[in-house]
Motif scaffolding. Sequence first.
Motif, PDB file in Angstrom:
ATOM      1  N   ILE A 189       7.671   4.515   3.656  1.00  0.00           N
ATOM      2  CA  ILE A 189       9.046   4.079   3.186  1.00  0.00           C
ATOM      3  C   ILE A 189      10.182   4.786   4.183  1.00  0.00           C
ATOM      4  CG2 ILE A 189       9.141   6.138   1.428  1.00  0.00           C
ATOM      5  CD1 ILE A 189      10.883   2.757   1.344  1.00  0.00           C
ATOM      6  N   TYR A 190       9.812   6.022   4.678  1.00  0.00           N
ATOM      7  CA  TYR A 190      10.815   6.580   5.494  1.00  0.00           C
ATOM      8  C   TYR A 190      10.816   5.576   6.838  1.00  0.00           C
ATOM      9  CZ  TYR A 190      12.479  10.437   2.421  1.00  0.00           C
ATOM     10  OH  TYR A 190      12.988  10.865   1.257  1.00  0.00           O
ATOM     11  N   ARG A 191       9.779   5.140   7.310  1.00  0.00           N
ATOM     12  CA  ARG A 191       9.795   4.399   8.445  1.00  0.00           C
ATOM     13  C   ARG A 191      10.538   3.032   8.068  1.00  0.00           C
ATOM     14  NH1 ARG A 191      10.433   3.448  13.407  1.00  0.00           N
ATOM     15  NH2 ARG A 191       9.402   1.820  14.363  1.00  0.00           N
ATOM     16  N   GLY A 223       0.900  -1.286   0.107  1.00  0.00           N
ATOM     17  CA  GLY A 223       0.033   0.006   0.021  1.00  0.00           C
ATOM     18  C   GLY A 223       0.684   1.390   0.085  1.00  0.00           C
ATOM     19  N   ILE A 224       2.171   1.197   0.223  1.00  0.00           N
ATOM     20  CA  ILE A 224       3.055   2.525   0.342  1.00  0.00           C
ATOM     21  C   ILE A 224       3.479   3.087  -0.952  1.00  0.00           C
ATOM     22  CG2 ILE A 224       3.780   1.682   2.571  1.00  0.00           C
ATOM     23  CD1 ILE A 224       6.736   1.886   0.779  1.00  0.00           C
ATOM     24  N   GLY A 225       3.827   4.025  -0.952  1.00  0.00           N
ATOM     25  CA  GLY A 225       4.480   4.805  -2.019  1.00  0.00           C
ATOM     26  C   GLY A 225       5.572   5.555  -1.715  1.00  0.00           C
ATOM     27  N   ILE A 226       5.972   6.259  -2.813  1.00  0.00           N
ATOM     28  CA  ILE A 226       7.138   7.252  -2.555  1.00  0.00           C
ATOM     29  C   ILE A 226       6.574   8.181  -1.755  1.00  0.00           C
ATOM     30  CG2 ILE A 226       8.600   8.999  -3.847  1.00  0.00           C
ATOM     31  CD1 ILE A 226       8.302   7.235  -6.219  1.00  0.00           C
ATOM     32  N   LEU A 227       5.414   8.843  -1.849  1.00  0.00           N
ATOM     33  CA  LEU A 227       4.678  10.072  -0.882  1.00  0.00           C
ATOM     34  C   LEU A 227       4.117   9.465   0.246  1.00  0.00           C
ATOM     35  CD1 LEU A 227       3.384  12.196  -3.998  1.00  0.00           C
ATOM     36  CD2 LEU A 227       5.610  12.169  -3.060  1.00  0.00           C
ATOM     37  N   ASN A 228       4.070  10.344   0.968  1.00  0.00           N
ATOM     38  CA  ASN A 228       3.629   9.783   2.479  1.00  0.00           C
ATOM     39  C   ASN A 228       2.225   9.636   2.481  1.00  0.00           C
ATOM     40  OD1 ASN A 228       5.853   9.152   4.109  1.00  0.00           O
ATOM     41  ND2 ASN A 228       6.220  11.126   4.827  1.00  0.00           N
ATOM     42  N   ASP A 229       1.598  10.593   1.498  1.00  0.00           N
ATOM     43  CA  ASP A 229       0.138  10.695   1.537  1.00  0.00           C
ATOM     44  C   ASP A 229      -0.402   9.503   0.519  1.00  0.00           C
ATOM     45  OD1 ASP A 229       1.256  12.313  -0.515  1.00  0.00           O
ATOM     46  OD2 ASP A 229      -0.724  12.717  -1.374  1.00  0.00           O
ATOM     47  N   THR A 230       0.506   8.741  -0.036  1.00  0.00           N
ATOM     48  CA  THR A 230      -0.097   7.480  -0.843  1.00  0.00           C
ATOM     49  C   THR A 230      -0.476   6.492   0.178  1.00  0.00           C
ATOM     50  OG1 THR A 230       1.247   8.222  -2.675  1.00  0.00           O
ATOM     51  CG2 THR A 230       0.700   5.687  -2.326  1.00  0.00           C
ATOM     52  N   GLY A 231      -1.593   5.840  -0.150  1.00  0.00           N
ATOM     53  CA  GLY A 231      -2.252   4.654   0.667  1.00  0.00           C
ATOM     54  C   GLY A 231      -2.744   4.919   1.752  1.00  0.00           C
ATOM     55  N   ILE A 232      -3.300   6.391   2.061  1.00  0.00           N
ATOM     56  CA  ILE A 232      -3.714   6.738   3.417  1.00  0.00           C
ATOM     57  C   ILE A 232      -4.938   5.977   3.828  1.00  0.00           C
ATOM     58  CG2 ILE A 232      -2.577   9.356   3.437  1.00  0.00           C
ATOM     59  CD1 ILE A 232      -5.375  10.236   2.283  1.00  0.00           C
ATOM     60  N   GLN A 233      -5.692   5.368   2.579  1.00  0.00           N
ATOM     61  CA  GLN A 233      -6.949   4.726   3.008  1.00  0.00           C
ATOM     62  C   GLN A 233      -6.461   3.306   3.657  1.00  0.00           C
ATOM     63  OE1 GLN A 233      -5.394   5.335   0.129  1.00  0.00           O
ATOM     64  NE2 GLN A 233      -5.859   3.858  -1.544  1.00  0.00           N
TER      65      GLN A 233
END
Length: 370
Positions: A134-136, A117-127
């Motif tokens: 990724i940074y985590r 569900g993750i992406g490059i951006l932090n708001d990707t996959g918020i659902q």
Amino acid sequence: MARLASPPSVFFTIFAVAMVFIGTVAPQAEGARAFYVFGDSLVDNGNNNYLFTSARADSPPYGIDYPSHRPTGRFSNGYNIPDLISQQIGAESTLAYLNPQLTGQKLLVGANFASAGIGILNDTGIQFANIIRIYRQLELFQEYQRRVSALIGIEQTKRLVNKGLVLITLGGNDYVNNYFLTPITARRLQYSLPEFTRLLITEYRKILMRLYDLGARRVLVTGTGPLGCVPAELAVRSTNGQCAEEPQQAAALFNPRLVQMIQSLNQELGSDVFVAVNAVEMQNNFIDNPQAFGFVTSKVACCGQGPYNGVGTCTAVSNLCPNRDIYAFWDPFHPTERANKIIVQTIMTGSDKYMYPMNLSTIMAMDSQT
């Protein structure tokens, strides 16, 4: 790929470790190599099983062709890409980092930090709520190194990581689970498709440099697959079975820019640290001509419902094909194990059309000399 995660690097190795005297772990034998995996559902080995999230593959019929015939958290009917690369290089599969069995000597094999569900951006996959962004994942890589240092010491840990192989798979979700998620999204209002793609490449570069700073020196970086051709996109965007135009445009914008960015990074670093894995070309081969690869279809998912079996997710009540080997797609977003085998074979031996600047067999041969 997925609306659980997305599209479409890699690896580990055989480790030779010995226990000395009172349970201290000796340094790895010469030639042993760890493997670290970062990214989304294409490479998640089960981390999301341990999270409160809807982006998970822990129920039947996932894993129907895995040796245990049980779901493992992999978005596959059997093995996924990291597993198959491990097999190619004679290593055991890395465990998901959140798996409580990842302790002791197993840490020296490497770890899989990926989260569906993750992406490059932090708001990707918020659902999907609670997923490992990724940074985590990179923070957990630091934590992993501290754990290994307690086992074999700081210098040996640094050597283990420097000599390890890394696979990172990001980007697809930023389109299918963010930009294209609904007809109107915040990112669509904010950016044109070319502008959004430039943002992704800029942010991906930062992620890759962070990996380098954490000690990664051989990193396989996959581009997106043919986003508009997966059964999920055919189901909602195609009227005649043709690949959906906008997601295909996104893949056509993203992948060449990713290769350019990797070339630039390697020049800056003075070494071929990053290797571009052209996933879209690899998958186009069997999507465009499935019969040539022994598939009966590249449009209909083996497991799903609705048009092309591309609606919703794969569950126990979904349509399920009897022979997974003749389908290119397992569920609405993810390739079957057999399709993954074709991808991994190309990663191992493909020309620079698929692997730039070199394939994995070349990497292994070169690195065995150092």
